[in-house]
Design an enzyme around this catalytic site. Structure first.
Site, PDB file in Angstrom:
ATOM      1  CG  ASP A  29      -2.058   0.970   1.104  1.00 31.46           C
ATOM      2  OD1 ASP A  29      -3.220   0.521   1.057  1.00 31.46           O
ATOM      3  OD2 ASP A  29      -1.808   2.196   1.041  1.00 31.46           O
ATOM      4  CG  ASN A  86     -11.960  -0.662   4.371  1.00 30.72           C
ATOM      5  OD1 ASN A  86     -12.312  -1.030   5.494  1.00 30.72           O
ATOM      6  ND2 ASN A  86     -10.796  -0.083   4.158  1.00 30.72           N
ATOM      7  CD  GLN A  93     -14.942  -0.533  -1.969  1.00 25.56           C
ATOM      8  OE1 GLN A  93     -16.073  -0.762  -1.538  1.00 25.56           O
ATOM      9  NE2 GLN A  93     -14.436  -1.160  -3.011  1.00 25.56           N
ATOM     10  CB  VAL A  95      -9.372   1.695  -4.653  1.00 24.84           C
ATOM     11  CG1 VAL A  95      -9.107   1.057  -6.019  1.00 24.84           C
ATOM     12  CG2 VAL A  95      -8.356   2.809  -4.385  1.00 24.84           C
ATOM     13  CG  HIS A  99      -8.700  -3.261  -2.053  1.00 26.65           C
ATOM     14  ND1 HIS A  99      -9.677  -2.569  -2.745  1.00 26.65           N
ATOM     15  CD2 HIS A  99      -8.464  -2.554  -0.919  1.00 26.65           C
ATOM     16  CE1 HIS A  99     -10.012  -1.483  -2.061  1.00 26.65           C
ATOM     17  NE2 HIS A  99      -9.294  -1.449  -0.941  1.00 26.65           N
ATOM     18  CB  ILE A 100      -7.782  -8.764   1.144  1.00 29.25           C
ATOM     19  CG1 ILE A 100      -8.982  -9.567   0.652  1.00 29.25           C
ATOM     20  CG2 ILE A 100      -7.514  -9.049   2.621  1.00 29.25           C
ATOM     21  CD1 ILE A 100      -8.823 -11.084   0.812  1.00 29.25           C
TER      22      ILE A 100
HETATM   23  P1  5GP Z   1      -9.764   1.332   0.502  1.00 27.29           P
HETATM   24  O1  5GP Z   1      -9.826   2.677   1.178  1.00 27.29           O
HETATM   25  O2  5GP Z   1     -10.525   1.373  -0.807  1.00 27.29           O
HETATM   26  O3  5GP Z   1     -10.154   0.193   1.383  1.00 27.29           O
HETATM   27  O4  5GP Z   1      -8.234   1.098   0.188  1.00 27.29           O
HETATM   28  C1  5GP Z   1      -7.576   1.619  -0.924  1.00 27.29           C
HETATM   29  C2  5GP Z   1      -6.112   1.576  -0.606  1.00 27.29           C
HETATM   30  O5  5GP Z   1      -5.393   1.797  -1.807  1.00 27.29           O
HETATM   31  C3  5GP Z   1      -5.645   2.674   0.382  1.00 27.29           C
HETATM   32  O6  5GP Z   1      -5.091   2.062   1.528  1.00 27.29           O
HETATM   33  C4  5GP Z   1      -4.639   3.467  -0.423  1.00 27.29           C
HETATM   34  O7  5GP Z   1      -3.529   3.897   0.361  1.00 27.29           O
HETATM   35  C5  5GP Z   1      -4.231   2.506  -1.508  1.00 27.29           C
HETATM   36  N1  5GP Z   1      -3.798   3.154  -2.731  1.00 27.29           N
HETATM   37  C6  5GP Z   1      -4.442   4.156  -3.394  1.00 27.29           C
HETATM   38  N2  5GP Z   1      -3.760   4.499  -4.495  1.00 27.29           N
HETATM   39  C7  5GP Z   1      -2.659   3.695  -4.534  1.00 27.29           C
HETATM   40  C8  5GP Z   1      -1.566   3.585  -5.463  1.00 27.29           C
HETATM   41  O8  5GP Z   1      -1.460   4.297  -6.462  1.00 27.29           O
HETATM   42  N3  5GP Z   1      -0.621   2.652  -5.178  1.00 27.29           N
HETATM   43  C9  5GP Z   1      -0.702   1.839  -4.076  1.00 27.29           C
HETATM   44  N4  5GP Z   1       0.284   0.959  -3.904  1.00 27.29           N
HETATM   45  N5  5GP Z   1      -1.716   1.916  -3.191  1.00 27.29           N
HETATM   46  C10 5GP Z   1      -2.684   2.837  -3.414  1.00 27.29           C
END
Ligand code: 5GP
Length: 113
Positions: A29, A86, A93, A95, A99-100
Site C-alpha cells: 500500500d 472495506n 472504501q 478504490v 481488495h484485501i
Molecule cells: P480502501 O480505502 O478502498 O479500502 O483502500 C484503498 C487503498 O489503496 C488505500 O489504503 C490506499 O492507500 C491505496 N492506494 C491508493 N492508491 C494507490 C496507489 O497508487 N498505489 C498503491 N500501492 N496503493 C494505493
C-alpha cells in the site's frame, strides 16, 4: 475507465509487488497503516464484495490463500496479521476494485476504528 489497481496490474503505475500469479496480484500500500501493509487484489475487475457472484467463489478463495502465502513468505504467520475488506462508504472504501488489506508488524487494536 481503468481503476488505479488495474493500472498497477498493467504496469502503468509502479508498485512494490510481493506476489503475483495469473489471477491475483499483491503489492505494498502506498500509504501504509502498519509496518506491513499489502493489498491483495484480483486481476478480474470486481468493484466490491457487493458485486461478487457465485462464479467468483474460486477467486475469492485465491485471495485468502494469497494472504496465507504472504504470511509465510514474510515470516509473520506465527505473530499474526489482520485482513480487512472495506466495502462501501461507511467502511471508507476509496478504490472500487475489490481488495484485501493485509496488515501486520505491530499490535493491531480491537475493535478497529
Ligand atoms: P480502501 O480505502 O478502498 O479500502 O483502500 C484503498 C487503498 O489503496 C488505500 O489504503 C490506499 O492507500 C491505496 N492506494 C491508493 N492508491 C494507490 C496507489 O497508487 N498505489 C498503491 N500501492 N496503493 C494505493
Amino acid at each position: 475507465m481503468k481503476t488505479i489497481f488495474e493500472k498497477i496490474i498493467d504496469r502503468e503505475i509502479p508498485s512494490t509487488i510481493e506476489y503475483e500469479d495469473e489471477s491475483v496480484i499483491a503489492f505494498r500500500d502506498v500509504t501504509p497503516q502498519a509496518p506491513i501493509h499489502i493489498l491483495i487484489v484480483p486481476k478480474k475487475r470486481i468493484s466490491s464484495i457487493n458485486e461478487c457472484k457465485a462464479e467468483d467463489v474460486a477467486i475469492l478463495g485465491e485471495l485468502l490463500l494469497t494472504a496465507k502465502k504472504l504470511a509465510k513468505k514474510l515470516k509473520i504467520d506465527d505473530n499474526g496479521y489482520r485482513l480487512v475488506v472495506n466495502t462501501g462508504k461507511d467502511a471508507g472504501q476509496t478504490v472500487f476494485h475489490l481488495h484485501i488489506h493485509f496488515l501486520a508488524g505491530r499490535d493491531l487494536n480491537w475493535p478497529p476504528g
